[in-house]
Design a protein around this motif. Structure first.
Motif, mmCIF file in Angstrom:
data_model
loop_
_atom_site.group_PDB
_atom_site.id
_atom_site.type_symbol
_atom_site.label_atom_id
_atom_site.label_comp_id
_atom_site.label_asym_id
_atom_site.label_seq_id
_atom_site.Cartn_x
_atom_site.Cartn_y
_atom_site.Cartn_z
ATOM 1 N N GLY A 75 48.904 53.694 35.772
ATOM 2 C CA GLY A 75 49.036 52.917 34.130
ATOM 3 C C GLY A 75 49.128 51.604 34.238
ATOM 4 O O GLY A 75 48.615 50.903 33.784
ATOM 5 N N ILE A 76 49.978 51.153 35.514
ATOM 6 C CA ILE A 76 50.247 49.757 35.568
ATOM 7 C C ILE A 76 48.995 48.603 35.998
ATOM 8 O O ILE A 76 48.896 47.960 35.046
ATOM 9 N N PRO A 77 48.603 48.938 36.835
ATOM 10 C CA PRO A 77 47.236 48.110 37.055
ATOM 11 C C PRO A 77 46.238 48.367 35.965
ATOM 12 O O PRO A 77 45.763 47.270 35.671
ATOM 13 N N SER A 78 46.046 49.317 35.476
ATOM 14 C CA SER A 78 45.229 49.667 34.525
ATOM 15 C C SER A 78 45.362 48.760 33.197
ATOM 16 O O SER A 78 44.615 48.177 32.279
ATOM 17 N N GLY A 79 46.937 49.100 32.812
ATOM 18 C CA GLY A 79 47.220 47.993 31.725
ATOM 19 C C GLY A 79 47.229 46.713 31.747
ATOM 20 O O GLY A 79 46.722 45.892 30.960
ATOM 21 N N VAL A 80 47.336 46.248 33.005
ATOM 22 C CA VAL A 80 47.082 44.831 33.431
ATOM 23 C C VAL A 80 45.657 44.485 33.238
ATOM 24 O O VAL A 80 45.435 43.384 32.645
ATOM 25 N N VAL A 81 44.701 45.203 33.848
ATOM 26 C CA VAL A 81 43.561 44.946 33.682
ATOM 27 C C VAL A 81 42.961 45.083 32.235
ATOM 28 O O VAL A 81 42.209 44.406 31.629
ATOM 29 N N ALA A 82 43.482 45.979 31.601
ATOM 30 C CA ALA A 82 43.076 46.171 30.023
ATOM 31 C C ALA A 82 43.656 44.856 29.243
ATOM 32 O O ALA A 82 42.871 44.414 28.447
ATOM 33 N N TRP A 83 44.798 44.434 29.527
ATOM 34 C CA TRP A 83 45.117 43.113 28.719
ATOM 35 C C TRP A 83 44.158 42.067 29.064
ATOM 36 O O TRP A 83 43.797 41.236 28.380
ATOM 37 N N GLY A 84 43.850 41.986 30.506
ATOM 38 C CA GLY A 84 42.914 40.666 30.954
ATOM 39 C C GLY A 84 41.491 40.941 30.099
ATOM 40 O O GLY A 84 40.887 40.066 29.796
ATOM 41 N N TRP A 85 41.008 42.328 29.994
ATOM 42 C CA TRP A 85 39.751 42.537 29.324
ATOM 43 C C TRP A 85 39.875 41.812 27.862
ATOM 44 O O TRP A 85 39.065 40.873 27.397
ATOM 45 N N ARG A 86 41.044 42.127 27.124
ATOM 46 C CA ARG A 86 41.019 41.995 25.673
ATOM 47 C C ARG A 86 41.416 40.389 25.510
ATOM 48 O O ARG A 86 40.708 39.767 24.744
ATOM 49 N N GLU A 87 42.291 39.948 26.303
ATOM 50 C CA GLU A 87 42.573 38.451 25.761
ATOM 51 C C GLU A 87 41.856 37.513 26.913
ATOM 52 O O GLU A 87 41.657 36.460 26.207
ATOM 53 N N HIS A 88 41.280 37.792 28.049
ATOM 54 C CA HIS A 88 40.645 36.706 28.816
ATOM 55 C C HIS A 88 39.142 37.292 29.203
ATOM 56 O O HIS A 88 38.412 36.282 30.075
ATOM 57 N N GLY A 89 38.736 38.383 28.698
ATOM 58 C CA GLY A 89 37.215 38.785 29.191
ATOM 59 C C GLY A 89 37.205 38.902 30.791
ATOM 60 O O GLY A 89 36.049 38.655 31.380
ATOM 61 N N TRP A 90 38.486 39.200 31.487
ATOM 62 C CA TRP A 90 38.390 39.369 32.988
ATOM 63 C C TRP A 90 37.167 40.282 33.538
ATOM 64 O O TRP A 90 36.503 40.301 34.435
ATOM 65 N N THR A 91 37.115 41.417 32.803
ATOM 66 C CA THR A 91 36.238 42.515 33.364
ATOM 67 C C THR A 91 34.622 42.495 32.928
ATOM 68 O O THR A 91 34.317 41.715 32.115
#
Length: 246
Positions: free
Chosen positions: A66-82
């Motif tokens: 959950g932790i890395p998935s949560g970090v990546v999900a935040w990056g997707w929502r806030e910064h379009g990382w993915t």
């Protein structure tokens, strides 16, 4: 000292994803355990202590997933990382089904080779022995991992969404297949029809009949979804004869 807002948002996202993974595990494994109790009464008789251990290790794994998935999900929502997209027209329509297959093949490749690595004697004792302590595995064992093993699995999907475009709906399909196959391959009985398992198509797919053989013999049948790496590398030992679909 107060935490800054972005850090709080990351922590909340990681906590939320951990809760989602944990609840998903309890609901899905619980469902298939319930099905097992109805289809194969008494199949898990005498395994209460093992099942409690499987649940404890699995809930610990939920945090590691959950932790890395949560970090990546935040990056997707806030910064379009993915490379996750929501408009189906952002990529050619043919890519929708192909992306699912690409993700499964890449995940399967990573799993096969890390799984073989974890069967090296020293690594096995440190990490993989926890999973093989389930004798026989049950529907609760799909995420019963030592933290080292859980970490090797937790990085795959977060890494792929950073690199390979996928529609959010297609990603949901990948996660559903990952969850269902992870559980059904450990139930201790074959839920899929014999006509499929023993068909030419079944020769390339992993179901409980194939993965059970791995838990019996250890040094064979390392794949997750497909059997092509086992075929290519000479590690396919065929199906377990210990059980069959009722």
């Amino acid at each position: 000292m107060a935490l800054d807002a972005p850090l709080v948002a990351v922590l909340v996202s990681a906590f939320a994803m951990t809760a989602i993974v944990g609840v998903r595990y309890l609901l899905t494994s619980g469902l298939f355990a319930w099905i097992t109790a109805r289809v194969r009464p008494g199949h898990y008789k005498g395994l209460d202590r093992q099942i409690r251990s499987e649940i404890a290790w699995s809930l610990a794994s939920a945090a590691i997933y959950g932790i890395p998935s949560g970090v990546v999900a935040w990056g997707w929502r806030e910064h379009g990382w993915t490379r996750i997209y929501t408009d189906v027209h952002d990529q050619p329509l043919w890519w929708l089904p192909v992306s699912v297959l690409v993700y499964l093949l890449l995940h399967d490749t990573w799993f096969y080779w890390t799984h073989r690595w974890m069967h090296r004697p020293r690594v096995f004792r440190i990490a993989h022995a926890v999973h093989h302590a389930s004798r026989p595995p049950t529907a609760w064992a799909a995420m019963s991992f030592h933290p080292t093993e859980a970490l090797t699995g937790a990085v795959v999907i977060p890494a792929l969404v950073l690199l390979v475009p996928i529609h959010v709906g297609a990603l949901g399909i990948v996660l559903t297949i990952m969850t269902v196959m992870g559980i059904t391959n450990h139930m201790g009985w074959e839920m899929f029809p014999r006509a499929l398992v023993h068909s030419p198509l079944g020769r390339w797919l992993i179901t409980a009949s194939h993965h059970q053989r791995h838990h019996e013999s250890y040094r064979c049948n390392y794949g997750l979804y497909f059997r092509h790496w086992d075929h290519l590398c000479g590690t396919d030992a065929g199906l377990s004869q210990a059980f069959s679909r009722p």
